[in-house]
Scaffold this motif. Structure first.
Motif, PDB file in Angstrom:
ATOM      1  N   MET A   1      15.586  -4.822  -1.972  1.00 30.73           N
ATOM      2  CA  MET A   1      14.910  -4.266  -0.814  1.00 30.73           C
ATOM      3  C   MET A   1      15.897  -4.229   0.339  1.00 30.73           C
ATOM      4  SD  MET A   1      11.890  -3.190   0.412  1.00 30.73           S
ATOM      5  CE  MET A   1      10.849  -3.705  -0.913  1.00 30.73           C
ATOM      6  N   THR A   2      15.879  -3.152   1.054  1.00 33.92           N
ATOM      7  CA  THR A   2      16.838  -2.974   2.141  1.00 33.92           C
ATOM      8  C   THR A   2      16.118  -2.910   3.482  1.00 33.92           C
ATOM      9  OG1 THR A   2      16.689  -0.581   2.080  1.00 33.92           O
ATOM     10  CG2 THR A   2      18.279  -1.613   0.586  1.00 33.92           C
ATOM     11  N   ALA A   3      16.897  -2.935   4.548  1.00 28.54           N
ATOM     12  CA  ALA A   3      16.330  -2.806   5.894  1.00 28.54           C
ATOM     13  C   ALA A   3      15.596  -1.474   6.034  1.00 28.54           C
ATOM     14  CB  ALA A   3      17.437  -2.938   6.927  1.00 28.54           C
ATOM     15  N   LEU A   4      16.141  -0.411   5.433  1.00 26.69           N
ATOM     16  CA  LEU A   4      15.479   0.897   5.491  1.00 26.69           C
ATOM     17  C   LEU A   4      14.108   0.831   4.824  1.00 26.69           C
ATOM     18  CD1 LEU A   4      15.275   3.942   5.987  1.00 26.69           C
ATOM     19  CD2 LEU A   4      16.602   4.275   3.888  1.00 26.69           C
ATOM     20  N   GLN A   5      14.046   0.227   3.662  1.00 28.78           N
ATOM     21  CA  GLN A   5      12.764   0.127   2.977  1.00 28.78           C
ATOM     22  C   GLN A   5      11.779  -0.714   3.796  1.00 28.78           C
ATOM     23  OE1 GLN A   5      14.624  -1.043  -0.720  1.00 28.78           O
ATOM     24  NE2 GLN A   5      13.747   0.760  -1.722  1.00 28.78           N
ATOM     25  N   ASP A   6      12.265  -1.774   4.430  1.00 35.13           N
ATOM     26  CA  ASP A   6      11.397  -2.564   5.300  1.00 35.13           C
ATOM     27  C   ASP A   6      10.811  -1.691   6.408  1.00 35.13           C
ATOM     28  OD1 ASP A   6      11.828  -4.895   3.855  1.00 35.13           O
ATOM     29  OD2 ASP A   6      13.284  -5.719   5.272  1.00 35.13           O
ATOM     30  N   LEU A   7      11.633  -0.835   7.010  1.00 33.76           N
ATOM     31  CA  LEU A   7      11.153   0.061   8.067  1.00 33.76           C
ATOM     32  C   LEU A   7      10.112   1.039   7.530  1.00 33.76           C
ATOM     33  CD1 LEU A   7      14.527   0.899   9.879  1.00 33.76           C
ATOM     34  CD2 LEU A   7      12.623  -0.459  10.802  1.00 33.76           C
ATOM     35  N   LYS A   8      10.395   1.626   6.367  1.00 37.36           N
ATOM     36  CA  LYS A   8       9.458   2.590   5.782  1.00 37.36           C
ATOM     37  C   LYS A   8       8.131   1.910   5.437  1.00 37.36           C
ATOM     38  CE  LYS A   8      12.119   4.186   2.446  1.00 37.36           C
ATOM     39  NZ  LYS A   8      12.593   5.038   1.341  1.00 37.36           N
ATOM     40  N   PHE A   9       8.209   0.749   4.845  1.00 34.96           N
ATOM     41  CA  PHE A   9       6.985   0.051   4.464  1.00 34.96           C
ATOM     42  C   PHE A   9       6.201  -0.380   5.695  1.00 34.96           C
ATOM     43  CE2 PHE A   9       9.174  -1.286   0.278  1.00 34.96           C
ATOM     44  CZ  PHE A   9       8.948  -0.044  -0.256  1.00 34.96           C
ATOM     45  N   GLY A  10       6.905  -0.747   6.761  1.00 39.42           N
ATOM     46  CA  GLY A  10       6.222  -1.072   8.010  1.00 39.42           C
ATOM     47  C   GLY A  10       5.482   0.131   8.571  1.00 39.42           C
ATOM     48  N   GLN A  11       6.108   1.304   8.476  1.00 38.58           N
ATOM     49  CA  GLN A  11       5.464   2.540   8.935  1.00 38.58           C
ATOM     50  C   GLN A  11       4.225   2.824   8.092  1.00 38.58           C
ATOM     51  OE1 GLN A  11       6.368   4.142  11.605  1.00 38.58           O
ATOM     52  NE2 GLN A  11       4.936   5.824  11.450  1.00 38.58           N
ATOM     53  N   TRP A  12       4.349   2.673   6.784  1.00 37.80           N
ATOM     54  CA  TRP A  12       3.212   2.899   5.900  1.00 37.80           C
ATOM     55  C   TRP A  12       2.103   1.892   6.210  1.00 37.80           C
ATOM     56  CZ3 TRP A  12       0.427   0.218   2.257  1.00 37.80           C
ATOM     57  CH2 TRP A  12      -0.445   0.989   1.472  1.00 37.80           C
ATOM     58  N   PHE A  13       2.464   0.639   6.426  1.00 38.77           N
ATOM     59  CA  PHE A  13       1.493  -0.409   6.720  1.00 38.77           C
ATOM     60  C   PHE A  13       0.684  -0.052   7.966  1.00 38.77           C
ATOM     61  CE2 PHE A  13       0.030  -4.262   8.767  1.00 38.77           C
ATOM     62  CZ  PHE A  13      -0.496  -5.003   7.715  1.00 38.77           C
ATOM     63  N   ARG A  14       1.351   0.417   9.010  1.00 40.61           N
ATOM     64  CA  ARG A  14       0.648   0.769  10.241  1.00 40.61           C
ATOM     65  C   ARG A  14      -0.395   1.859   9.988  1.00 40.61           C
ATOM     66  NH1 ARG A  14       5.503  -0.858  11.885  1.00 40.61           N
ATOM     67  NH2 ARG A  14       6.606   1.115  11.832  1.00 40.61           N
ATOM     68  N   GLY A  15      -0.070   2.803   9.116  1.00 37.55           N
ATOM     69  CA  GLY A  15      -1.046   3.841   8.784  1.00 37.55           C
ATOM     70  C   GLY A  15      -2.151   3.338   7.871  1.00 37.55           C
ATOM     71  N   ALA A  16      -1.823   2.402   6.975  1.00 39.19           N
ATOM     72  CA  ALA A  16      -2.810   1.879   6.033  1.00 39.19           C
ATOM     73  C   ALA A  16      -3.762   0.882   6.684  1.00 39.19           C
ATOM     74  CB  ALA A  16      -2.103   1.221   4.845  1.00 39.19           C
ATOM     75  N   ASP A  17      -3.331   0.257   7.768  1.00 36.73           N
ATOM     76  CA  ASP A  17      -4.189  -0.670   8.511  1.00 36.73           C
ATOM     77  C   ASP A  17      -5.096   0.169   9.410  1.00 36.73           C
ATOM     78  OD1 ASP A  17      -5.360  -2.735   9.921  1.00 36.73           O
ATOM     79  OD2 ASP A  17      -3.549  -3.212  11.077  1.00 36.73           O
ATOM     80  N   VAL A  18      -6.066   0.815   8.805  1.00 37.52           N
ATOM     81  CA  VAL A  18      -6.880   1.818   9.473  1.00 37.52           C
ATOM     82  C   VAL A  18      -7.600   1.253  10.695  1.00 37.52           C
ATOM     83  CG1 VAL A  18      -8.807   3.436   9.185  1.00 37.52           C
ATOM     84  CG2 VAL A  18      -7.139   3.142   7.351  1.00 37.52           C
TER      85      VAL A  18
END
Length: 183
Positions: A1-18
């Motif tokens: 897992m890389t810093a980029l993936q952490d950023l992408k997953f954080g972005q996805w998390f914000r959208g999934a936390d409806v």
């Protein structure tokens, strides 16, 4: 897992936390699909809704719920990121891990049912559902339309989601499919 993936997953998390409470719950996962259904001018057929609900329930059960390390029925950003680090390690598993849900979302985003997602469909859905600004939508769409056909076919859509969840290319346009990620 890389810093980029952490950023992408954080972005996805914000959208999934409806509901914006800092956790993903089964209700949030269901609400994700409801947002896509409600963003449509006309509701999809009942079979598509049922299929999406079933796939999202399986996505919760098989992907998100197992990340709940403390057993409280909800997943915070740390749990999700650590869970993705454990689960999303092998791109060849995309067909089992993410493709079924992607197929359902493709069907919902393809508003006119022509087998392609055109720019207006992409913008309508990702702007209203994922709060991706219009300029970002247009740029991401253009970059994801690899064959320059003016529409994303199912394969291009799958390629984008596969790159988002498994990829580590800082220049990949799919990094921004759920909103601009500062790379």
């Amino acid at each position: 897992m890389t810093a980029l993936q952490d950023l992408k997953f954080g972005q996805w998390f914000r959208g999934a936390d409806v509901d914006g409470d800092g956790f993903i719950t089964q209700q949030d996962v269901r609400r994700m699909s409801e947002r896509y259904i409600n963003a449509r001018a006309t509701p999809p057929d009942p079979q598509t809704i049922r299929r999406l609900t079933q796939e999202m329930d399986q996505f919760w059960s098989h992907a998100i719920a197992p990340m709940d390390q403390d057993g409280d029925g909800k997943v915070d950003l740390r749990e999700m990121t650590e869970g993705f680090k454990r689960v999303l390690t092998d791109r060849t598993l995309y067909p089992q891990q993410i493709a079924p849900v992607t197929n359902c979302f493709f069907d919902l985003v393809d508003l006119n049912g022509d087998g392609k997602i055109d720019q207006s469909e992409f913008q309508q859905m990702f702007d209203s559902v994922a709060a991706v600004p219009g300029n970002d939508c247009a740029a991401v769409f253009a970059a994801l339309d690899v064959d320059n056909s003016g529409g994303l076919d199912r394969d291009e859509f799958h390629q984008a989601l596969e790159e988002f969840f498994y990829g580590n290319d800082p220049d990949a346009p799919a990094n921004h499919i759920f909103g601009r990620v500062a790379v």
